[in-house]
Design a protein around this motif. Structure first.
Motif, PDB file in Angstrom:
ATOM      1  N   ILE A 197       0.703  -1.156   0.198  1.00 16.41           N
ATOM      2  CA  ILE A 197       0.063  -0.084   0.264  1.00 16.41           C
ATOM      3  C   ILE A 197       0.454   1.318   0.626  1.00 16.41           C
ATOM      4  O   ILE A 197       0.450   2.238  -0.447  1.00 16.41           O
ATOM      5  N   SER A 198       1.854   1.361   0.557  1.00 14.72           N
ATOM      6  CA  SER A 198       2.498   2.323   1.149  1.00 14.72           C
ATOM      7  C   SER A 198       3.366   2.586  -0.293  1.00 14.72           C
ATOM      8  O   SER A 198       3.527   4.135  -0.885  1.00 14.72           O
ATOM      9  N   ARG A 199       3.950   1.647  -1.514  1.00 15.18           N
ATOM     10  CA  ARG A 199       4.022   2.050  -2.522  1.00 15.18           C
ATOM     11  C   ARG A 199       3.469   1.906  -3.736  1.00 15.18           C
ATOM     12  O   ARG A 199       3.904   2.293  -5.230  1.00 15.18           O
ATOM     13  N   ALA A 200       2.312   1.963  -3.504  1.00  7.61           N
ATOM     14  CA  ALA A 200       1.190   2.230  -5.140  1.00  7.61           C
ATOM     15  C   ALA A 200       0.525   3.374  -5.004  1.00  7.61           C
ATOM     16  O   ALA A 200       0.145   3.937  -3.726  1.00  7.61           O
ATOM     17  N   LYS A 202      -3.241   3.317  -5.867  1.00  5.30           N
ATOM     18  CA  LYS A 202      -3.865   3.551  -5.470  1.00  5.30           C
ATOM     19  C   LYS A 202      -4.546   1.762  -5.008  1.00  5.30           C
ATOM     20  O   LYS A 202      -3.076   0.736  -5.213  1.00  5.30           O
ATOM     21  N   THR A 203      -5.157   1.917  -4.128  1.00  8.33           N
ATOM     22  CA  THR A 203      -5.241   0.481  -3.494  1.00  8.33           C
ATOM     23  C   THR A 203      -6.899  -0.364  -3.569  1.00  8.33           C
ATOM     24  O   THR A 203      -7.268   0.266  -3.674  1.00  8.33           O
ATOM     25  N   MET A 204      -6.447  -1.523  -4.086  1.00 10.52           N
ATOM     26  CA  MET A 204      -7.752  -2.429  -4.922  1.00 10.52           C
ATOM     27  C   MET A 204      -8.202  -3.443  -3.288  1.00 10.52           C
ATOM     28  O   MET A 204      -6.743  -4.067  -3.356  1.00 10.52           O
ATOM     29  N   VAL A 205      -9.054  -3.843  -2.196  1.00 12.30           N
ATOM     30  CA  VAL A 205      -9.311  -4.979  -1.693  1.00 12.30           C
ATOM     31  C   VAL A 205     -10.455  -5.899  -2.128  1.00 12.30           C
ATOM     32  O   VAL A 205     -11.220  -5.389  -2.804  1.00 12.30           O
ATOM     33  N   VAL A 206      -9.726  -7.238  -2.917  1.00  9.90           N
ATOM     34  CA  VAL A 206     -10.941  -7.453  -3.420  1.00  9.90           C
ATOM     35  C   VAL A 206     -11.422  -8.688  -1.722  1.00  9.90           C
ATOM     36  O   VAL A 206      -9.867  -9.603  -2.178  1.00  9.90           O
ATOM     37  N   ALA A 207     -12.564  -9.161  -1.430  1.00  9.61           N
ATOM     38  CA  ALA A 207     -12.942  -9.845  -1.340  1.00  9.61           C
ATOM     39  C   ALA A 207     -14.570 -10.319  -1.295  1.00  9.61           C
ATOM     40  O   ALA A 207     -15.342  -9.561  -1.285  1.00  9.61           O
ATOM     41  N   ASN A 225      -6.862   4.348   3.365  1.00 13.95           N
ATOM     42  CA  ASN A 225      -5.911   4.359   2.591  1.00 13.95           C
ATOM     43  C   ASN A 225      -6.447   2.914   1.656  1.00 13.95           C
ATOM     44  O   ASN A 225      -5.577   3.005   0.592  1.00 13.95           O
ATOM     45  N   ILE A 226      -7.421   3.176   1.380  1.00 13.04           N
ATOM     46  CA  ILE A 226      -8.216   2.049   0.656  1.00 13.04           C
ATOM     47  C   ILE A 226      -8.900   3.379  -0.100  1.00 13.04           C
ATOM     48  O   ILE A 226      -9.071   3.581  -0.221  1.00 13.04           O
ATOM     49  N   GLY A 227      -8.664   2.654  -1.631  1.00 10.90           N
ATOM     50  CA  GLY A 227      -9.721   3.255  -2.987  1.00 10.90           C
ATOM     51  C   GLY A 227     -10.561   3.023  -3.267  1.00 10.90           C
ATOM     52  O   GLY A 227     -11.573   3.381  -3.602  1.00 10.90           O
TER      53      GLY A 227
END
Length: 254
Positions: A197-200, A202-207, A225-227
Motif C-alpha cells: 500500500i505504501s508503494r502504490a 492506488k489500493t484495491m481490496v478484493v473480498a 488508505n483504501i481506494g
C-alpha cells in the motif's frame, strides 16, 4: 416464551455462524428479551472469547483462517465475479502489486486474460502461476521466507524489496473487513500488504461477503488508505457507511 440464558447464548453463536455480525436490537426482537439482557449476554460471551463486541452488536471472534488451498474451494463463483469486476477498475495500469490469497489468485487469472504488457510484483506463488499463461506479463517474485499454508513469501526481505518499486495499484485480499479497515489472519502477510500500500498510487481490496464485519489480528490499513473494495454482496449498513465516509469506492458484483 423466553429462553434460559445458556440456550439463548447458544442460539446467538449459531446466528454468528450464519451471519458475520449481530445487532443488539435485532437479537432482542428475535429472542424476546430486552436489549439490556442481550448486552449482558454479549459482554459475558466476549469475556469467554467467543465473540468481539462492536458498537451496537458483535462480530465473530478473532480466529484462524483455512489454508489458501482450502480457501480456493470456497465461493468460487463469487470470486470469479469479483475478479471480473476488479479488472475493469485496473484498466490502464502498467505496474501492479498483488498480495496472496484465494480471491487475488482469481483476480490474477482474469488479469492474465484481459491485460497485457504489464509488470506484476507478487509474493504469491499462486498469483505468479496463473499470470504465467500470458507471455506479455512480466512477473517479479518477491524474495523472503516461504509460508507453506499461504503459498507466499513473507518477512523482512519481502518488505524491504518492495521499497525499491512503485506501482499503479496494489491488489490485496483480506481475512476480514472491519470497522477500522481490512485485516488479515497472518501478521506476516499483513506487513507485506501494508508495504505494498505504501508503494502504490492506488489500493484495491478484493473480498467475498464472508469477510464482511470480521476482525483478524493484523489490520494492515485504515479505510482512508483504501481506494476501492470489490465484493459480491452489499456490506452491512454500518460497514458500508464507514467505507463511504472514508472515500472508499465500493463495487458490488451481484
Amino acid at each position: 416464551m423466553t429462553k434460559p440464558k445458556t440456550a439463548r447464548q447458544e442460539q446467538m453463536l449459531r446466528e454468528l455462524n450464519l451471519a458475520p455480525s449481530l445487532r443488539v436490537a435485532e437479537l432482542a426482537r428475535r429472542l424476546g428479551v430486552s436489549t439490556e439482557t442481550i448486552r449482558r449476554d454479549l459482554d459475558e460471551m466476549m469475556e469467554q472469547g467467543l465473540l468481539n463486541r462492536t458498537y451496537g452488536g458483535a462480530v465473530r471472534s478473532l480466529g484462524p483462517e483455512p489454508s489458501v488451498t482450502e480457501r480456493h474451494t470456497l465461493f468460487v463463483a463469487e470470486r470469479e465475479r469479483i475478479a471480473k469486476a476488479a479488472v475493469q477498475v485496473l484498466k490502464g495500469a502498467q505496474m501492479l502489486m498483488i498480495g496472496s490469497g484465494a480471491t487475488t489468485v482469481h483476480t490474477a487469472r482474469r488479469i492474465a486474460v484481459e491485460m497485457k504488457n504489464i509488470t506484476v510484483l507478487t509474493h504469491s506463488f499462486g498469483v505468479a502461476t496463473v499470470l504465467a499463461i500470458n507471455p506479455t506479463i512480466k512477473i517479479v517474485i518477491l524474495p523472503g521466507d516461504y509460508h507453506a499454508t499461504e503459498g507466499a513469501t513473507i518477512g523482512a526481505h519481502t518488505v524491504s524489496f518492495l521499497n525499491s518499486f512503485y506501482a499503479d495499484f496494489a491488489i490485496l485480499g483480506a481475512s476480514g473487513l472491519g470497522p477500522d479497515g481490512p485485516s488479515d489472519a497472518l501478521l506476516e502477510c499483513g506487513a507485506v500488504y501494508a508495504a505494498m500500500i505504501s508503494r502504490a498510487a492506488k489500493t484495491m481490496v478484493v473480498a467475498d461477503h464472508s469477510k464482511h464485519d470480521r476482525l483478524f489480528a493484523a489490520r494492515y490499513a485504515p479505510w482512508q488508505n483504501i481506494g476501492h473494495v470489490v465484493t459480491d454482496q452489499a456490506p452491512s449498513i454500518s460497514l458500508k457507511g464507514t467505507m463511504e465516509k472514508n472515500g472508499v469506492n465500493l463495487t458490488i458484483c451481484l
